[in-house]
Design a protein around this motif. Structure first.
Motif, PDB file in Angstrom:
ATOM      1  N   ALA A 135       0.851  -1.173   0.000  1.00  0.00           N
ATOM      2  CA  ALA A 135       0.000   0.000   0.000  1.00  0.00           C
ATOM      3  C   ALA A 135       0.889   1.226   0.000  1.00  0.00           C
ATOM      4  O   ALA A 135       1.992   1.202   0.519  1.00  0.00           O
ATOM      5  N   VAL A 136       0.418   2.259  -0.615  1.00  0.00           N
ATOM      6  CA  VAL A 136       1.128   3.520  -0.506  1.00  0.00           C
ATOM      7  C   VAL A 136       1.103   3.868   0.972  1.00  0.00           C
ATOM      8  O   VAL A 136       0.079   3.686   1.625  1.00  0.00           O
ATOM      9  N   SER A 137       2.226   4.333   1.487  1.00  0.00           N
ATOM     10  CA  SER A 137       2.248   4.623   2.922  1.00  0.00           C
ATOM     11  C   SER A 137       1.024   5.438   3.301  1.00  0.00           C
ATOM     12  O   SER A 137       0.770   6.478   2.734  1.00  0.00           O
ATOM     13  N   VAL A 138       0.299   4.936   4.232  1.00  0.00           N
ATOM     14  CA  VAL A 138      -0.908   5.641   4.634  1.00  0.00           C
ATOM     15  C   VAL A 138      -0.542   6.472   5.845  1.00  0.00           C
ATOM     16  O   VAL A 138       0.214   6.028   6.687  1.00  0.00           O
ATOM     17  N   PHE A 139      -1.083   7.636   5.912  1.00  0.00           N
ATOM     18  CA  PHE A 139      -0.731   8.464   7.041  1.00  0.00           C
ATOM     19  C   PHE A 139      -1.865   8.596   8.016  1.00  0.00           C
ATOM     20  O   PHE A 139      -1.846   9.439   8.878  1.00  0.00           O
ATOM     21  N   ALA A 140      -2.825   7.751   7.859  1.00  0.00           N
ATOM     22  CA  ALA A 140      -3.850   7.708   8.880  1.00  0.00           C
ATOM     23  C   ALA A 140      -3.089   7.448  10.163  1.00  0.00           C
ATOM     24  O   ALA A 140      -2.226   6.584  10.230  1.00  0.00           O
ATOM     25  N   ASP A 141      -3.339   8.259  11.157  1.00  0.00           N
ATOM     26  CA  ASP A 141      -2.535   8.158  12.349  1.00  0.00           C
ATOM     27  C   ASP A 141      -2.720   6.823  13.010  1.00  0.00           C
ATOM     28  O   ASP A 141      -3.797   6.260  13.031  1.00  0.00           O
ATOM     29  N   THR A 142      -1.609   6.329  13.525  1.00  0.00           N
ATOM     30  CA  THR A 142      -1.690   5.048  14.196  1.00  0.00           C
ATOM     31  C   THR A 142      -2.355   5.193  15.559  1.00  0.00           C
ATOM     32  O   THR A 142      -2.886   4.249  16.094  1.00  0.00           O
ATOM     33  N   GLN A 143      -2.308   6.396  16.098  1.00  0.00           N
ATOM     34  CA  GLN A 143      -2.917   6.577  17.403  1.00  0.00           C
ATOM     35  C   GLN A 143      -4.401   6.889  17.246  1.00  0.00           C
ATOM     36  O   GLN A 143      -4.788   7.686  16.413  1.00  0.00           O
ATOM     37  N   SER A 144      -5.195   6.231  18.031  1.00  0.00           N
ATOM     38  CA  SER A 144      -6.620   6.477  17.940  1.00  0.00           C
ATOM     39  C   SER A 144      -6.925   7.862  18.495  1.00  0.00           C
ATOM     40  O   SER A 144      -6.159   8.418  19.256  1.00  0.00           O
ATOM     41  N   SER A 145      -8.061   8.388  18.104  1.00  0.00           N
ATOM     42  CA  SER A 145      -8.368   9.739  18.572  1.00  0.00           C
ATOM     43  C   SER A 145      -8.667   9.720  20.056  1.00  0.00           C
ATOM     44  O   SER A 145      -8.500  10.713  20.752  1.00  0.00           O
ATOM     45  N   GLU A 146      -9.067   8.551  20.549  1.00  0.00           N
ATOM     46  CA  GLU A 146      -9.326   8.457  21.981  1.00  0.00           C
ATOM     47  C   GLU A 146      -8.033   8.688  22.763  1.00  0.00           C
ATOM     48  O   GLU A 146      -7.987   9.454  23.718  1.00  0.00           O
ATOM     49  N   ILE A 147      -6.977   8.040  22.297  1.00  0.00           N
ATOM     50  CA  ILE A 147      -5.670   8.198  22.940  1.00  0.00           C
ATOM     51  C   ILE A 147      -5.239   9.654  22.846  1.00  0.00           C
ATOM     52  O   ILE A 147      -4.765  10.252  23.811  1.00  0.00           O
ATOM     53  N   LYS A 148      -5.448  10.246  21.683  1.00  0.00           N
ATOM     54  CA  LYS A 148      -5.022  11.627  21.498  1.00  0.00           C
ATOM     55  C   LYS A 148      -5.765  12.554  22.444  1.00  0.00           C
ATOM     56  O   LYS A 148      -5.187  13.478  22.996  1.00  0.00           O
ATOM     57  N   ASP A 149      -7.059  12.293  22.597  1.00  0.00           N
ATOM     58  CA  ASP A 149      -7.826  13.144  23.500  1.00  0.00           C
ATOM     59  C   ASP A 149      -7.325  13.016  24.929  1.00  0.00           C
ATOM     60  O   ASP A 149      -7.277  13.983  25.679  1.00  0.00           O
TER      61      ASP A 149
END
Lengths: 409, 831
Positions: free
Chosen positions: B540-554
């Motif tokens: 796959a083309v490198s995907v930049f969807a963050d590996t961290q979930s938004s829950e973790i980010k919050d």
């Protein structure tokens, strides 16, 4: 703890890769100052910014006590004092009072009896000194008396510049400090007026007349010493304060617009084959002809395999310093509106290794320009008011220094 | 100094001290001071001088303050090791607590509270009580901290004497701001610790930091020292105002704090502003605008360590709202002298804020860094250029830049660039012509890194019709087959050669033959090789969807202004409470000790050594795990150490508990609705147990009626949405003490193992001893988009326990899935 730090941080390559490291369940936040590491160890989710600020302040305090030096010897010679200070500045992991002004009142190297009770059976409410230890005007003690009341005010700016090879200004800002030295009696109230935009506009409104012609400076951001009445700054836009005694930093500011660069650098570096290089650097001073810069140093990086360099300079002295891989050109006194050049022929040792293209680090400059501010900031007035109504002598100086003054080549 | 000498020296000190003890001669204080200094300096460099204890105490009757302090220091360091001797000091410390000099009263009280000897607690309560009522502020500040120290030695002695209540009174009414600050620190810590075990304390804490106290603190904010202000601001940031107006009032009061010279105060204020406005989107954005200037000032002033701490926070904000910072990109330009940890953050921010209008300048700047001396930064910069290219549409200029990197002729630059060019070509095939021309000039023997080699080989195969000498280059690679260690490269080579064959058969027949022969002879690979040739895995083309979930980010955002932001992990991932709980109170939990290399100021004590051991063990273990991330080595020392320091009652391998107990990571909404479902799950499992299903079974095997889909398709976004919507169907606490799982050193082995059990991983993170995983699985023969099981699994290798939360589209089979999951965990081995 000490061993953990020594083994896992000091003795590994990781040293310097990150100032916050986790070992076991603890986080180590560290800084190196001269040859001493100062480490904060926490096992909780601590406030990192606060920890570093604390280290910086603690070192400043130690320096104030040790007479300026903070190194291995100073620590060895003062360990009792360090214990004493640590005891006061931090209790059970919570920062207490770090103001040298106040601590010097009751921690003295002479170790005399504390100033609190010269008289026994003192059951009266706390004396002055205690109020200062913890009280409202924490930065100044009462009852100061000077024969001659003097205020020294220094505006010190450092210019940070990053210029591209083609001479475009990639990034430029000025960080300035207003440093004061006060030798004033009593509890004086001071008011400082600068030619900054907010202050002048406010004044214009109040006096209902347009502000004087001349430059107004727009400050991007200002921070003040805790003595400045911030409420009054926000409502009246004046900097008013009761200063601490002695030396302190009144305010800091940052400016990115309308900066007068003191110098421009025009480099030209030509690689002539494998063994020769031609370096030409022209430096132009842009400040007023009556002013001059001191201690100007221009550092031109050269490749590691440099053998020798022959110089021609219109002023100053230039030399090749193999230890730092730089040609260093020093000019003691650089007049305003002048243009000086250095040209050098650099000989390289031809290496057997494959051609390694040389990553040219930027040219760096150091200088000091007295009576010049890159931002154009000027002091308009400094008023001192004290109830005894004494006269004060005010001294104002300006100086602009190089921060990181880099020109790519 | 050898041992004999030292003994002699100590004996000498002893007699000298003894002689001085009763003396009242003039100048005796000076002599004493020199002797004390000697003793303290021995103590500092780690020589045991505890033998002088009684002499030191005998000499302590002095009015000299410095002497007293040295004596207190000495007593404080050795009391813990010699509790019997410590009793000797109580008398003079108590006497000093009644001294006329408030300074001495304070110092004595502080020393008394710092003895940390449990059976001396009874002598502490009296002086502490008087200390809190002292008419001198200094003594009260010391006493307030003393209460906290007492709490750590003997919690019940602290609460039974109603000290917290006294502190509460002082918190509101004390005229001295530092007393208030210390009360605040003490109360906060006490109630937080209490709240962990009692609901009442939790309520108490909420009540304590309610409106009256918050307002009282805010009204005197200017009286506090800068450090105390940080503390107050942190408390305020946790306060939830009743309505927006209240939020605005608080912000108005605190606005000027943003101009404070102390960076910690500014950051603490920013936290308050961010938290207060978090639910008011438009105001929140204004707050970003307002705090930008002070933040940008902070990063360009102070030491690099300070700016690193601030930059980490700015980084967090930039990642949350890159558009708001897109015009400030110049502030993120690196200085040549910046340390690499600062440069790295700046490059990441430059990448994030890149947009159509500033892209060209940013890429130009990043290209400068590609010539950096620091290899890591060079790589980082090149990758950043690639990332920008993949994110934006107009990549014309960027492709040129990338290709220029190839001309720099530095191996690592070439390697990074090749990988990026390959990714770019997958996304923008239209650039193939330009790229191929340059790539063709790359000399293949300068490319050494497997990733780069694979990329080059892929391009050679894919564009062999445009690259004249592709067959010859590939031939070179095939000849080097035997020396090639990387399976990835070999696979890529096989497929490239096959592609070449289809495009240019005559030239490549021989090479294909050679490659296939080599491939077949390859001992390491079997059938997969063939499969890979026929059905090459499309990278796959490198995907930049963050590996961290938004829950973790919050969560990280909630913990703004703390180490979480620096580590980019919520605190539960790096703080290990149970781990710490095993030690008795030895080192100050929040203590900051200043350690200097030449003079160790940390006081030695036995329990501290115990902790050192732990540090060394777990840290070495960590390093090991980094080195051998993939094969996970088993570290027996670590386990035995754990078991001896924290004896654990034998617990059943699986417990189903009401999920009220585990609050980590579960959304409050979900928690409210789960009570009923849990009981259902519990009963379901109870029946299973009755039936004696507590056997190990082959995962997904026929013994269970629930079968899992071997190739479930679930994208991260859907996972996240489902995770947010579904209630928790089942919570399990799984203990794997003594099992191979306890030696897990990185997430990878477990991922692979679970995948074999048809449970797939969505995200994973953490380090020894804490890991966090998100798994998913799907019931076989489910209609698309249904029948999913979502799992959050928190694993702690040091306590050998896992906390598992399961959410399911179909809750009726959740407990069955739970069984599969549990048995999969149990069957994990590091083989």
């Amino acid at each position: 703890m000490v061993d953990a730090f020594r083994i896992h941080i000091m003795q590994t390559k990781d040293l310097g890769t990150c100032p916050v490291r986790q070992i076991g369940g603890c986080s180590f936040l560290y800084m190196r100052i001269s040859n001493v590491y100062i480490v904060t160890v926490v096992s909780t989710n601590a406030n990192a910014a606060c920890a570093f600020k604390f280290i910086v302040e603690a070192v400043a305090l130690f320096k104030a006590y040790f007479g300026g030096a903070f190194d291995e010897d100073a620590i060895r010679n003062n360990f009792v004092l360090i214990y004493e200070l640590l005891d006061e500045i931090m209790d059970f992991g919570y920062p207490q009072n770090l103001s040298p002004e106040i601590l010097k009142l009751y921690i003295t190297q002479e170790g005399v009896r504390s100033p609190f009770s010269t008289k026994p059976q003192d059951t009266r409410p706390p004396a002055n000194a205690t109020l200062q230890v913890t009280g409202a005007v924490g930065w100044r003690r009462e009852g100061l008396l000077y024969k001659k009341n003097e205020v020294f005010l220094d505006i010190v700016e450092s210019v940070n510049l990053l210029m591209s090879q083609k001479g475009t200004n990639l990034r430029c800002d000025v960080t300035g400090k207003v440093l004061m030295k006060c030798f004033l009696s009593g509890m004086p109230d001071l008011k400082l007026g600068l030619n900054d935009k907010i202050g002048l506009e406010k004044e214009a409104q109040v006096k209902a007349r347009p502000s004087k012609s001349g430059k107004t400076i727009e400050l991007d951001d200002v921070t003040f010493h805790q003595c400045v009445n911030l409420t009054r700054f926000n409502s009246e836009k004046t900097v008013s304060f009761v200063p601490p005694d002695g030396e302190f930093e009144l305010m800091k500011y940052r400016i990115t617009e309308g900066i007068n660069l003191p110098f421009r650098v025009f480099p030209s570096i030509k690689e002539l084959g494998r063994t020769r290089m031609e370096v030409n650097v022209k430096v132009k001073s842009l400040f007023g002809a009556k002013m001059f810069a001191l201690g100007v140093v221009v550092k031109v990086p050269v490749p590691k395999q440099t053998a020798k360099a022959d110089f021609q300079v219109t002023s100053g002295r230039a030399k090749y310093h193999p230890s730092v891989d730089c040609l260093i050109w020093k000019i003691r006194k650089f007049p305003g509106q002048a243009e000086l050049t250095m040209s050098a022929e650099v000989e390289l040792i031809s290496t057997m290794a494959e051609k390694k293209s040389w990553t040219r680090p930027p040219i760096q400059m150091e200088f000091q320009v007295p009576m010049f501010t890159a931002s154009g900031l000027r002091v308009r007035f400094l008023k001192v008011w004290e109830k005894s109504g004494y006269n004060t002598v005010e001294w104002v100086r300006y100086i602009t220094r190089a921060g990181s003054y880099e020109v790519r080549c | 100094m050898n041992a004999d000498n030292r003994k002699g020296e100590l004996a000498d000190l002893k007699t000298q001290l003894r002689q001085l003890a009763g003396s009242r001669a003039a100048g005796v204080e000076d002599v004493k001071r020199e002797l004390y200094k000697k003793v303290i300096s021995y103590m500092t460099i780690g020589i045991d001088v505890s033998g002088l204890f009684s002499e030191m105490v005998m000499c302590s009757a002095t009015s000299d303050l410095v002497l007293k302090k040295m004596c207190y220091l000495y007593v404080g360091s050795y009391a813990k090791v010699h509790p019997d001797l410590a009793l000797l000091t109580i008398n003079f410390l108590q006497k000093d607590c009644r001294d006329d000099d408030p300074m001495i009263r304070g110092l004595a009280l502080r020393s008394l509270c710092s003895l940390r000897v449990k059976n001396l607690v009874e002598y502490l309560v009296g002086p502490l009580r008087t200390g809190l009522k002292d008419n001198n502020g200094y003594v009260r500040t010391v006493a307030a901290m003393g209460v906290l120290k007492l709490y750590h030695i003997a919690p019940s002695a602290c609460t039974d004497n109603d000290f917290p209540a006294t502190l509460k009174g002082l918190l509101i009414h004390d005229p001295d701001a530092q007393v208030v600050a210390n009360c605040l620190s003490a109360l906060q810590e006490i109630y937080t610790l209490e709240a962990a075990s009692s609901e009442a304390a939790l309520k108490e804490r909420e009540l304590l930091f309610g409106r009256p106290v918050i307002y009282a603190l805010l009204n005197r904010i200017k009286e506090f020292t800068e450090w105390a202000q940080c503390l107050v601001l942190d408390v305020v940031s946790k306060y939830v105002p009743a309505d927006p107006n209240e939020s605005f009032d608080i912000m108005n009061v605190l606005e000027d704090r943003l101009q404070h010279a102390n960076s910690a105060v500014v950051l603490a204020t920013i936290k308050v502003f961010l938290q207060l406005t978090i639910s008011m989107a438009d105001v929140h954005q204004q707050v970003y605008e307002r705090i930008k200037a002070p933040l940008l000032t902070l990063i360009s002033s102070g030491s690099s360590e300070q700016s690193y701490a601030v930059l980490s926070h700015l980084h967090l904000l930039v990642m949350r709202a890159p558009m708001l910072f897109s015009s400030d990109y110049k502030h993120f330009y690196c200085r040549y002298s910046d340390p690499s940890y600062v440069k790295k953050l700046k490059i990441e921010m430059l990448t994030a804020v890149a947009n159509e209008s500033n892209m060209y300048e940013i890429v130009t700047e990043l290209s400068e860094y590609a010539a950096n001396v620091d290899v890591a930064i060079t790589r980082e910069a090149i990758r950043a250029v690639g990332r920008i290219a993949l994110q934006l549409y107009d990549v014309n200029a960027i492709v040129d830049r990338l290709l220029q990197f190839l001309e720099m002729e530095k191996d690592y630059v070439t390697a990074e660039t090749l990988v990026l060019v390959k990714d770019l070509l997958r996304k923008y095939p239209q650039w193939s012509h330009d790229c191929i021309a340059v790539v063709g000039n790359v000399s293949s023997n300068t490319v050494q890194e497997p990733k780069a080699k694979s990329a080059l080989i892929w391009m050679l195969g894919e564009y062999s019709h445009d690259m004249l000498d592709a067959p010859y280059v590939l031939e070179g690679f095939v000849e080097g087959w035997a020396e090639e260690d990387s399976a990835e490269v070999r696979l890529e080579l096989l497929s490239a050669v096959s592609k070449l064959f289809f495009k240019r058969p005559p030239e490549s027949q021989k090479i294909l033959g050679a490659a296939l022969a080599a491939g077949i002879a390859d001992a390491h690979q079997g059938v997969e090789v063939a499969e890979c040739v026929i059905n090459p895995p499309k990278q796959a083309v490198s995907v930049f969807a963050d590996t961290q979930s938004s829950e973790i980010k919050d969560r990280i955002f909630d913990e703004f202004n703390s180490l979480s932001v620096v580590y980019r992990e919520p605190s539960f991932m790096f703080l290990d409470k149970e781990h710490r709980g095993a030690y008795d109170y030895s080192e100050d939990p929040a203590a900051v000790s200043l350690v200097s290399a030449p003079a160790d100021l940390v006081l030695p004590s036995q329990s501290l050594e115990a902790n050192d051991n732990d540090l060394l063990l777990s840290a070495s273990e960590k390093e090991e795990s980094r080195g051998t991330a993939s094969n996970g080595s088993y570290v027996p020392d670590f386990l035995t150490y754990e078991s001896s320091s924290a004896p654990r009652s034998p617990s059943p391998p699986l417990q189903v508990v009401a999920n009220r107990n585990s609050s980590i990571g579960s959304a409050p909404v979900a928690r409210a609705t789960t009570a009923g479902r849990t009981s259902q799950a519990v009963s379901a499992l109870g029946i299973d147990d009755l039936l004696g299903l507590n056997l190990t079974f082959s995962p997904g095997g026929p013994s269970l009626s629930l079968k899992l889909n071997s190739k479930p398709a679930l994208d991260p976004a859907t996972f996240q949405r489902k995770w947010g919507q579904l209630p928790i169907a089942l919570t399990m606490d799984h203990s794997f003490f003594g099992q191979p799982l306890a030696a897990l050193s990185g997430p990878q082995p477990l991922l692979r193992h679970m995948q074999e059990n048809l449970i797939h991983c969505m995200a994973s993170g953490g380090q020894v001893p804490q890991f966090k995983f998100f798994f998913f699985a799907q019931k076989v023969e489910s209609p698309p988009g249904t029948g999913f099981f979502l799992v959050e699994c928190l694993l702690n290798t040091s306590t050998a326990s896992a906390n598992v939360k399961i959410k399911a589209d179909d809750t009726s089979v959740a407990s069955k899935f739970g069984d599969i999951f549990r048995s999969a965990l149990t069957s994990f081995s590091l083989a």
